[in-house]
Design a protein around this motif. Structure first.
Motif, PDB file in Angstrom:
ATOM      1  N   SER A  34      -2.481   6.304  10.305  1.00  0.00           N
ATOM      2  CA  SER A  34      -3.469   6.554   9.251  1.00  0.00           C
ATOM      3  C   SER A  34      -2.800   6.731   7.886  1.00  0.00           C
ATOM      4  N   ASP A  35      -1.499   6.894   7.873  1.00  0.00           N
ATOM      5  CA  ASP A  35      -0.738   7.051   6.634  1.00  0.00           C
ATOM      6  C   ASP A  35      -0.634   5.698   5.930  1.00  0.00           C
ATOM      7  N   ASP A  36      -1.033   5.639   4.657  1.00  0.00           N
ATOM      8  CA  ASP A  36      -1.006   4.382   3.913  1.00  0.00           C
ATOM      9  C   ASP A  36       0.323   4.133   3.191  1.00  0.00           C
ATOM     10  N   ALA A  37       1.331   4.907   3.486  1.00  0.00           N
ATOM     11  CA  ALA A  37       2.628   4.728   2.823  1.00  0.00           C
ATOM     12  C   ALA A  37       3.180   3.336   3.142  1.00  0.00           C
ATOM     13  N   PRO A  38       3.831   2.710   2.170  1.00  0.00           N
ATOM     14  CA  PRO A  38       4.377   1.366   2.386  1.00  0.00           C
ATOM     15  C   PRO A  38       5.313   1.273   3.594  1.00  0.00           C
ATOM     16  N   ASP A  39       6.125   2.301   3.811  1.00  0.00           N
ATOM     17  CA  ASP A  39       7.038   2.274   4.960  1.00  0.00           C
ATOM     18  C   ASP A  39       6.275   2.252   6.280  1.00  0.00           C
ATOM     19  N   MET A  40       5.214   3.020   6.368  1.00  0.00           N
ATOM     20  CA  MET A  40       4.404   3.048   7.590  1.00  0.00           C
ATOM     21  C   MET A  40       3.678   1.720   7.780  1.00  0.00           C
TER      22      MET A  40
END
Length: 72
Positions: A34-40
């Motif tokens: 659910s994390d929208d961070a680019p790495d995720m």
């Protein structure tokens, strides 16, 4: 007879229950963080590609068994 596939990272995977493996991998393809961070997002893309590759290989194995042709 034992059944194996090789993943896209070169690992040999033994398949104990082909149908159960297909169902399990079909579920894994849709898991996303659910994390929208680019790495995720990049991690999820890589994992989805991995599970799609496994899904295709499992279905090829299933089809080869059903057709009577098993390649080792």
């Amino acid at each position: 007879m034992k059944q194996y596939i090789r993943d896209n990272e070169g690992n040999l995977i033994e398949i104990d229950d082909l149908q159960a493996a297909i169902y399990q991998v079909a579920d894994y393809i849709h898991y996303l963080h659910s994390d929208d961070a680019p790495d995720m997002h990049r991690f999820d893309q890589k994992r989805q590609a991995y599970w799609r590759d496994i899904f295709i290989k499992l279905n090829l194995l299933k089809n080869s068994k059903e057709s009577g042709y098993e390649h080792n």
